[in-house]
Write an enzyme that holds these catalytic residues in place. Structure first.
Site, short mmCIF file in Angstrom:
data_model
loop_
_atom_site.label_atom_id
_atom_site.label_comp_id
_atom_site.label_asym_id
_atom_site.label_seq_id
_atom_site.Cartn_x
_atom_site.Cartn_y
_atom_site.Cartn_z
N MET A 1 6.11 -1.42 -7.35
CA MET A 1 6.44 -0.09 -6.66
C MET A 1 8.03 -0.33 -6.09
SD MET A 1 3.88 1.92 -6.48
CE MET A 1 4.91 3.24 -5.49
N HIS B 1 0.34 9.84 -14.96
CA HIS B 1 0.36 9.14 -13.90
C HIS B 1 -0.42 9.77 -12.76
CE1 HIS B 1 1.48 5.56 -11.46
NE2 HIS B 1 1.59 6.42 -10.38
N MET C 1 -4.41 8.89 -3.43
CA MET C 1 -4.22 8.57 -1.83
C MET C 1 -5.45 8.91 -1.22
SD MET C 1 -0.28 9.56 -1.86
CE MET C 1 0.78 9.60 -3.05
N SER D 1 4.36 11.49 -12.93
CA SER D 1 3.54 11.37 -12.01
C SER D 1 2.96 13.01 -11.47
CB SER D 1 3.93 10.92 -10.67
OG SER D 1 3.23 11.17 -9.79
N MET E 1 -4.11 4.30 -4.78
CA MET E 1 -3.45 3.98 -3.51
C MET E 1 -4.45 4.11 -2.37
SD MET E 1 0.26 5.62 -3.85
CE MET E 1 -0.49 6.73 -5.35
N GLY F 1 6.07 11.51 -3.08
CA GLY F 1 6.94 11.75 -4.18
C GLY F 1 8.19 11.99 -3.40
N GLY F 2 9.44 11.78 -4.58
CA GLY F 2 10.71 12.66 -4.00
C GLY F 2 11.48 11.56 -3.33
N ASP G 1 7.36 2.58 -10.41
CA ASP G 1 6.95 3.77 -9.80
C ASP G 1 7.81 4.13 -8.61
OD1 ASP G 1 5.58 5.91 -8.95
OD2 ASP G 1 3.74 4.88 -8.73
N GLY G 2 8.72 5.11 -8.56
CA GLY G 2 9.04 5.58 -7.31
C GLY G 2 10.53 5.79 -7.59
N GLY H 1 3.12 6.44 -0.89
CA GLY H 1 2.55 7.59 -0.22
C GLY H 1 3.19 9.08 -0.45
N ASP I 1 -1.97 9.86 -9.19
CA ASP I 1 -1.60 9.25 -7.83
C ASP I 1 -2.95 9.57 -6.83
OD1 ASP I 1 0.49 7.76 -7.92
OD2 ASP I 1 1.70 9.65 -8.31
N HIS J 1 -3.52 5.66 -10.57
CA HIS J 1 -2.62 4.65 -9.44
C HIS J 1 -3.26 4.69 -8.17
CE1 HIS J 1 1.14 3.80 -6.96
NE2 HIS J 1 0.22 2.83 -6.65
C1 DX5 Z 1 4.39 7.55 -4.79
C2 DX5 Z 1 3.68 7.55 -5.99
C3 DX5 Z 1 4.36 7.97 -7.12
C4 DX5 Z 1 5.24 9.22 -6.91
C5 DX5 Z 1 6.64 9.16 -7.61
O1 DX5 Z 1 3.27 6.84 -3.87
O2 DX5 Z 1 2.89 6.39 -6.36
O3 DX5 Z 1 3.78 7.84 -8.41
O4 DX5 Z 1 4.35 10.40 -7.21
O5 DX5 Z 1 7.48 10.12 -7.37
P1 DX5 Z 1 8.91 10.17 -7.59
O6 DX5 Z 1 9.16 10.06 -9.01
O7 DX5 Z 1 9.23 11.63 -7.22
O8 DX5 Z 1 9.67 9.23 -6.74
ZN ZN Z 2 2.22 6.25 -8.40
#
Ligand code: DX5
Ligand code: ZN
Length: 246
Positions: free
Chosen positions: A168, A34, A38, A9, A77, A175-176, A202-203, A173, A36, A75
């Site tokens: 999910m 990937h 948003m 991602s 969102m 990362g991390g 994912d996540g 929303g 993202d 993705h």
């Molecule tokens: C969260 C995203 C993910 C995110 C994952 O809303 O959809 O794709 O980037 O990040 P990590 O791998 O750090 O959880």
């Molecule tokens: Zn994602």
């Protein structure tokens, strides 16, 4: 399970050097990128839209076929995901994954679709994505039960069935965040019924959580912070792949 697909991602990439960072990630052994998207409505964060996606797409070699190496796994969102299908097609998206929750909230289920009122029920949206030559994925948030997917996967019209399901494993929303292991029964249930379906998680995926996700049957692995935060991203990508292939 179908073959392992590792999809870093780019939410955790260096945004000041996004194009090069994407090229490097593919060279480190990633299968897909990937992306993202948003919108600040469906999720409490904003990333980027079609213009940035198109700019990055120009740097990364296009896949030979949709879902091959170099696939842009978008993705979405976003609220009203039906409104952005054409724009993301033009931007070079290969796989358009919308959220079930966003699709069913876009329009009353019994309102018919017309040219000016684009398809919004999940099955119509999938048909529309396919009609533009992209693959279609459907995502569910942690609080959405997997059961909502059965009628969609069992649709008798093949063109209205998704090419991938995204489970999910964090609230979308950011990362991390920490991996939610209680999402894995959804993956297990899907894999039992559909041995060949690409199932994405994912996540919170990384070296510490990949084994349980792979055991449940996930084969498309998204990882943001685990890949981009690593000293040796290629080694992390390798570890993720080995765990799925074992
Ligand atoms: C969260 C995203 C993910 C995110 C994952 O809303 O959809 O794709 O980037 O990040 P990590 O791998 O750090 O959880
Ligand atoms: Zn994602």
């Amino acid at each position: 399970s179908p073959p392992a697909i590792i999809a870093p991602s780019i939410l955790s990439a260096d945004f000041g050097a996004l194009g090069q960072s994407c090229v490097d990630t593919i060279n480190h052994g990633a299968d897909w990128l990937h992306i993202d998207i948003m919108d600040g409505h469906f999720v409490p964060n904003i990333t980027w839209g079609p213009a940035i996606t198109a700019a990055v797409r120009k740097r990364v070699e296009k896949p030979m076929s949709s879902m091959g190496k170099g696939t842009f796994d978008c993705h979405m969102m976003i609220a009203e995901p039906h409104k952005w299908v054409l724009e993301f097609k033009k931007a070079g998206c290969d796989l358009y994954t919308f959220h079930y929750e966003a699709a069913i909230n876009s329009q009353a289920a019994d309102t018919p679709s017309t040219e000016t009122n684009r398809p919004t029920s999940p099955k119509e949206l999938i048909g529309y994505i396919h009609s533009l030559g992209m693959s279609a994925g459907i995502a569910i948030k942690p609080k959405t039960p997997v059961d909502v997917l059965w009628p969609i996967l069992e649709n008798p019209i093949p063109d209205e069935r998704p090419d991938m399901v995204l489970i999910m494993t964090v609230e979308p929303g950011f990362g991390g965040q920490s991996f939610m292991p209680d999402m894995l029964p959804k993956v297990t249930a899907l894999r039992e019924k559909y041995p060949n379906l690409p199932i994405e998680v994912d996540g919170g995926l990384g070296e510490g959580t990949i084994d349980e996700a792979a055991d449940a049957g996930a084969n498309v692995i998204v990882a943001g912070s685990a890949v981009f935060g690593a000293k040796d991203p290629a080694a992390v990508i390798r570890t993720l792949r080995e765990s799925v292939e074992l």
